[in-house]
Design a protein around this motif. Structure first.
Motif, PDB file in Angstrom:
ATOM      1  N   PHE A 459       0.803  -1.220   0.000  1.00 42.50           N
ATOM      2  CA  PHE A 459       0.000   0.000   0.000  1.00 42.50           C
ATOM      3  C   PHE A 459       0.839   1.275   0.000  1.00 42.50           C
ATOM      4  O   PHE A 459       0.314   2.362  -0.247  1.00 42.50           O
ATOM      5  N   ASP A 460       2.121   1.177   0.275  1.00 38.53           N
ATOM      6  CA  ASP A 460       2.985   2.354   0.249  1.00 38.53           C
ATOM      7  C   ASP A 460       3.783   2.441  -1.048  1.00 38.53           C
ATOM      8  O   ASP A 460       4.906   2.942  -1.072  1.00 38.53           O
ATOM      9  N   PHE A 461       3.216   1.951  -2.148  1.00 38.48           N
ATOM     10  CA  PHE A 461       3.951   1.942  -3.405  1.00 38.48           C
ATOM     11  C   PHE A 461       4.025   3.334  -4.032  1.00 38.48           C
ATOM     12  O   PHE A 461       3.157   4.174  -3.844  1.00 38.48           O
ATOM     13  N   MET A 462       5.101   3.561  -4.787  1.00 37.29           N
ATOM     14  CA  MET A 462       5.251   4.792  -5.555  1.00 37.29           C
ATOM     15  C   MET A 462       6.143   4.519  -6.765  1.00 37.29           C
ATOM     16  O   MET A 462       6.989   3.624  -6.738  1.00 37.29           O
ATOM     17  N   PRO A 463       5.974   5.261  -7.866  1.00 35.82           N
ATOM     18  CA  PRO A 463       6.783   5.028  -9.073  1.00 35.82           C
ATOM     19  C   PRO A 463       8.206   5.538  -8.878  1.00 35.82           C
ATOM     20  O   PRO A 463       8.427   6.568  -8.249  1.00 35.82           O
ATOM     21  N   ILE A 464       9.158   4.808  -9.437  1.00 35.74           N
ATOM     22  CA  ILE A 464      10.554   5.237  -9.389  1.00 35.74           C
ATOM     23  C   ILE A 464      11.108   5.429 -10.800  1.00 35.74           C
ATOM     24  O   ILE A 464      12.061   6.168 -11.009  1.00 35.74           O
ATOM     25  N   TRP A 465      10.509   4.730 -11.790  1.00 39.14           N
ATOM     26  CA  TRP A 465      10.935   4.884 -13.196  1.00 39.14           C
ATOM     27  C   TRP A 465       9.806   4.402 -14.086  1.00 39.14           C
ATOM     28  O   TRP A 465       9.148   3.412 -13.801  1.00 39.14           O
ATOM     29  N   SER A 468       4.306   6.765 -14.564  1.00 39.48           N
ATOM     30  CA  SER A 468       3.759   6.874 -13.209  1.00 39.48           C
ATOM     31  C   SER A 468       2.239   6.800 -13.181  1.00 39.48           C
ATOM     32  O   SER A 468       1.646   6.527 -12.129  1.00 39.48           O
ATOM     33  N   SER A 469       1.584   7.041 -14.322  1.00 35.79           N
ATOM     34  CA  SER A 469       0.111   7.004 -14.342  1.00 35.79           C
ATOM     35  C   SER A 469      -0.412   5.606 -14.008  1.00 35.79           C
ATOM     36  O   SER A 469      -1.527   5.460 -13.507  1.00 35.79           O
ATOM     37  N   LEU A 470       0.393   4.577 -14.257  1.00 36.96           N
ATOM     38  CA  LEU A 470      -0.029   3.213 -13.918  1.00 36.96           C
ATOM     39  C   LEU A 470      -0.175   3.064 -12.407  1.00 36.96           C
ATOM     40  O   LEU A 470      -1.097   2.401 -11.924  1.00 36.96           O
ATOM     41  N   CYS A 471       0.740   3.686 -11.649  1.00 38.72           N
ATOM     42  CA  CYS A 471       0.614   3.667 -10.183  1.00 38.72           C
ATOM     43  C   CYS A 471      -0.636   4.426  -9.759  1.00 38.72           C
ATOM     44  O   CYS A 471      -1.328   4.011  -8.819  1.00 38.72           O
TER      45      CYS A 471
END
Length: 636
Positions: A459-465, A468-471
């Protein structure tokens, strides 16, 4: 003459109707204490009274693990003590002793609670007092450990962003200007660089004094020529939120003397090499700042080793240690992102073909919250767009070996493998967006213990590369599913509540009894994780999103889930855990050991032990309140 205070004249009882305050005063017991009298000890059974100081001074004492008393506060006429058992049903968190002859009014607990129920201002007053205790201890700790001014300069480039040091406004000129016009403008403005813009105000180039000297004066060129002929087109630039250390390293490596700062396409500032060069001798700054330009995994491993040195500097600088954690996370993110890019390029150079699909490399857990310290493990995954099935073989042919290489490259850098296999080389942690939706739906609709554990990391996911719209799409799914299945939050709370803070009834630390961690306690698993988990549960319940635990507390305060005093109290405890964890990790590294969150409480100073106990108590109270709150879900 000694100051004598009356209850009905002092807050909070002075803010309720006078007749009610006088009634409380008359029903209370007046008691005199001679200097040196111990009113109660830290471990005594509660007396059943709230103490109001009419005159004199009362010292508040805490007992260290070694049984030594330590003065932590002094209270004078008009003040109170002994309120914790009255409002929390817990024992005394400290003892009280008369520092001089004193007169106190002992107010019966039942009368206090009855009045507080009738007049909320009373409970608010004492709740705020209770909540401020850990903040005061933490503030004192930071102030006592602050550095001298010379040492603070070491931390400066890792704390300051370009927005804080850049020169503004920036001198600009049309790209059609003559060299003579630019020279005049430089002289009149006292600057050594001018940004050149097109008709819409967009930056197209930069010209410096050195350009004028080398390309015009030394060659004898006509100063009436257009500046376009001597400018540097499409100059490098950075954004206002870039840290100083990154800019300094970038400018050194690219031999740049002036760096424009752009917010979008707006020119908002200028940074010169002179602004930054006083820090040029710092090896850590140069290495870490060069992470984005590292050419190999070995170079990134060298950068990773310098992070501990940065932490050591930031730790004892007088500032928020949650901000220190954010700075460390910023560095970790850059290292992880660059490692991804290096491995990806190696794959392409070897002839692997990347399918033409949208995808995102995400990080989770502490990385996704920007709460990474010195020994984070890997929690990462891939999200793909919903590509057609006929592309599946091509996707697997590229991303499966890529994932395997990436995980091992990150381990080589220093990010050890996740014990729970929450890594991108595990098929469970990569897939199309529709597959992720189905996976998360199973976790939430059928919340078995292992699925709940996975979700608490995920639940704490975030985009790194990548895209980012998929996140963003996946986050919307999580929010909807939680709203449709509120019982899941109760299951999360139940799993979390199985673990308790490591304090016994005598207020002593409970350490592991056997195994490799015998004699140790965990600052993470028995402390900060309770705050992280509980705050996350409230955030999910409200359907809001914020990255870090402290940002989430701010949002929850805005939504009236927590009042300001409670939120500040929780923040202080969280920062205390952060401070002690970073300090412990640095100590372990200095001993040649890997950094970790297990700590030997016997190695704490008396002040640190008191702070840690108070932080554990805050975490325990938050855990209890979350249990009460989310247990109500069953009855809805």
């Amino acid at each position: 003459m000694a100051l004598i205070c009356r209850l009905h004249e002092c807050a909070p009882f002075g803010r309720i109707p006078a007749e009610s305050a006088l009634e409380i005063e008359n029903a209370s017991v007046m008691t005199e204490y001679t200097a040196g009298t111990v009113i109660f000890h830290q471990k005594d059974e509660p007396s059943g009274f709230l103490y109001f100081i009419r005159s004199g001074r009362i010292d508040i004492m805490v007992e260290t693990p070694e049984g030594v008393e330590m003065l932590v506060d002094s209270r004078t006429a008009g003040g109170y003590f002994g309120w914790t058992p009255v409002f929390t049903n817990e024992g005394y968190t400290a003892g009280a002793r008369a520092a001089e002859d004193s007169s106190c009014l002992l107010i019966p607990k039942g009368l206090v609670l009855k009045s507080a129920e009738q007049y909320p201002i009373i409970s608010n007053f004492f709740n705020k007092a209770i909540f401020s205790q850990v903040r005061k201890l933490y503030k004192d700790m930071v102030e006592r450990n602050s550095m001298n001014p010379a040492a603070q300069m070491e931390a400066y480039p890792f704390q300051k962003r370009l927005s804080e040091i850049m020169s503004k406004p920036v001198i600009t000129a049309p790209v059609t200007s003559s060299v003579r016009d630019i020279a005049v403008r430089m002289t009149e403005s006292g600057v050594a660089a001018v940004v050149l813009t097109d008709s819409s105000g967009k930056m197209t180039g930069i010209v410096t004094e050195r350009d004028l000297v080398r390309k015009v004066m030394s060659s004898g060129a006509d100063s009436a020529i257009c500046v376009r002929q001597v400018m540097s087109p499409d100059p490098y630039y950075m954004t206002p939120d870039t840290f100083m250390y990154e800019a300094a390293t970038f400018m050194l490596r690219h031999s740049i003397r002036h760096l424009p700062v752009l917010d979008g396409e707006s020119i908002v500032g200028m940074v010169s090499v002179q602004d930054l060069m006083r820090f040029r001798s710092q090896k850590s700054m140069l290495l870490v700042g060069g992470a984005n330009e590292a050419k190999s995994v070995a170079e990134l491993a060298e950068v990773y080793r310098e992070i501990a040195k940065i932490a050591g500097v930031l730790l004892i600088e007088n500032r928020s240690h949650a901000e220190t954690m954010e700075i460390l996370s910023y560095v970790h993110h850059n290292v992880i992102r660059r490692c991804f890019e290096i491995i990806r390029q190696q794959m392409l150079d070897e002839g692997y073909v990347q399918p033409d699909i949208r995808y995102c490399f995400m990080i989770m857990g502490s990385g996704g919250r920007r709460e990474m310290l010195l020994g984070p493990d890997q929690d990462n995954g891939f999200i793909y767009e919903d590509f057609p099935q006929e592309l599946n073989e091509a996707v697997e042919a590229f991303f499966v070996p890529f994932a395997e290489r990436l995980v091992h490259a990150l381990a080589e850098v220093g990010y050890h493998l996740c014990n729970g296999q929450v890594m991108v080389n595990n098929p469970m942690w990569r897939g199309r967006i529709s597959e992720w939706r189905e996976r998360v739906a199973r976790w939430i609709k059928v919340p078995e213990p292992q699925r709940v554990r996975y979700s608490s990391i995920f639940f704490d996911f975030m985009p790194i590369w990548g895209d980012s719209s998929l996140c963003g799409e996946l986050r919307e799914t999580v929010s909807r599913l939680i709203k449709e299945n509120p019982l899941f939050l109760f299951q999360m709370m139940e799993l979390d509540y199985k673990h308790k803070v490591p304090l016994n009834l005598l207020d002593r630390f409970i350490t592991h009894k056997s195994g490799e961690n015998k004699g140790l306690l965990s600052l993470k698993e028995n402390g900060s994780i309770f705050i992280v988990d509980c705050v996350r549960m409230y955030m999910l319940e409200k359907g809001i999103y914020a990255v870090s635990t402290l940002d989430r507390l701010d949002r929850l305060e805005e939504l009236k889930v927590f009042n300001k005093a409670t939120a500040d109290h929780i923040k202080a405890a969280f920062e205390s855990f952060t401070y002690l964890r970073i300090q412990n990790e640095i100590r372990l590294i200095e001993k040649g050991l890997p950094p970790g969150h297990f700590l030997n409480p016997d190695e704490l100073t008396d002040q640190e032990a008191v702070l840690l106990k108070e932080a554990f108590k805050v975490a325990g109270k938050l855990q209890d309140s979350a249990k009460r709150h989310f247990s109500k879900i069953i009855g809805r």
